[in-house]
Enzyme design. Structure first.
Site, PDB file in Angstrom:
ATOM      1  CD  GLU A 167      -2.741   1.246   2.530  1.00 48.48           C
ATOM      2  OE1 GLU A 167      -2.389   0.643   3.562  1.00 48.48           O
ATOM      3  OE2 GLU A 167      -3.795   1.906   2.459  1.00 48.48           O
TER       4      GLU A 167
ATOM      5  CE  LYS B 267      -8.231   1.575   3.202  1.00 49.41           C
ATOM      6  NZ  LYS B 267      -7.248   2.339   4.008  1.00 49.41           N
TER       7      LYS B 267
ATOM      8  CB  CYS C 270      -5.014  -1.156   4.404  1.00 54.45           C
ATOM      9  SG  CYS C 270      -4.246  -0.908   6.019  1.00 54.45           S
TER      10      CYS C 270
END
Ligand SMILES: *[C@@H]1O[C@H](CO)[C@@H](O)[C@H](O)[C@H]1NC(C)=O
Ligand SMILES: CC(=O)N[C@H]1CO[C@H](CO)[C@@H](O)[C@@H]1O
Length: 296
Positions: A63, A132, A173
């Protein structure tokens, strides 16, 4: 820099009906990210070449691999996709003839910013772009406030891509904490979930491995995470410990905190055996419950 190098593993080779190969090598690049974008992109590409030379067919970056992690950095480091960083990823994917999961970068599009993962195929084409979907916003009065949504917008679609080895589902994440996303990818026939991510020194030891093992066992899939290396001087200190977990919940490979490349041979025959041994997919009570998508 002192980087742990592993000796070459034997070449994986086993054919499973319907797929080109039943085993393939996955590599996770735990990059030491700092604040000069172009240097770091160059470094990322050289580690991708190293991974390909070790036989990796699918390679993931971490990331925020071209930018420090933090809301104040996102607008400054953001770029379009395609843009300078992803152009380099496309070139190196083609040069090495691999699938390259581009970790994530801050992306700018139409005046908005996203935390985005771009994936390139062995011919260098952009296969998917995943933004995301779960932004990390916390506000514990008197303790900590961190709001990704101050600068970022959430994505609103799922991303999977097909390879000759398996189908891959993507999250970034915090997305790993949402069991539904992994379930949806399993329903869409993914055998490998990849989450570029950067947990911190509190959430890392508590949940990083646990979440991966949970997602893997619940969905009988391989799960991999790619973190930046730890830099104690950075404004956000990442946990590191990029990991690969198999569908039995076993940790196959795990990095320390330093810059390194993690390799693991992914065995789809093993996945098939586990699904046969514990047939949760066939024994779900779909007459009683379901996890549904509201958008494609
Ligand atoms: C890491 O994130 C958690 C969850 O938001 C927060 O409570 C904690 O204070 C953070 N820890 C560090 C070391 O930054
Ligand atoms: C991983 C990596 O190459 N990091 C580099 C990013 O750029 C800075 C500035 O040139 C270097 O100091 C880091 O080593």
């Amino acid at each position: 820099s002192p980087r742990s190098r592993r000796s070459p593993l034997p070449a994986p080779r086993m054919v499973l009906p319907g797929r080109a190969m039943a085993t393939f090598r996955l590599a996770l690049i735990q990059l030491r990210v700092s604040s000069i974008k172009s240097d770091n992109v160059t470094r990322a590409c050289s580690l991708v070449r190293e991974a390909a030379a070790q036989g990796a067919k699918i390679v993931s970056l971490p990331e925020c691999f071209n930018s420090p992690y933090g809301t104040t950095y996102f607008p400054e480091y953001a770029e379009k996709i395609p843009g300078e960083s992803t152009q380099k990823l496309s070139e190196v994917a083609k040069e090495c003839s691999i699938y390259l999961i581009g970790g994530s970068i801050p992306e700018e599009d139409g005046g908005k910013f996203y935390n985005t993962c771009a994936v390139f195929g062995p011919d260098g084409t952009l296969l998917v772009k995943y933004r995301k979907i779960h932004l990390f916003d916390i506000d514990v009065p008197g303790k900590i406030t961190f709001q990704e949504s101050k600068t970022l917008s959430p994505g609103d679609s799922f991303s999977t891509f097909e390879t000759p080895y398996c189908r891959v589902g993507l999250g970034i994440c915090y997305d790993m904490r949402f069991a539904e996303l992994a379930q949806i990818y399993a329903q869409r026939d993914c055998q490998l979930l990849v989450y570029p991510g950067a947990f911190n020194l509190t959430t890392g030891p508590a949940h990083w491995e646990l979440l991966q093992r949970g997602r893997a066992v619940d969905n009988q899939v391989y799960v991999a995470t790619a973190s930046p290396a730890r830099d104690d001087k950075a404004s956000y200190v990442a946990w590191g410990h990029s990991t690969v977990v198999n569908p039995w919940g076993e940790v196959l490979a795990k990095a320390g905190t330093e810059e390194t490349v993690v390799y693991s041979d992914i065995d789809l025959k093993k996945l098939a055996e586990i699904r046969q041994q514990i047939p949760i997919f066939r024994q779900k009570r779909s007459d009683l419950y379901a996890v549904e998508t509201k958008k494609s």
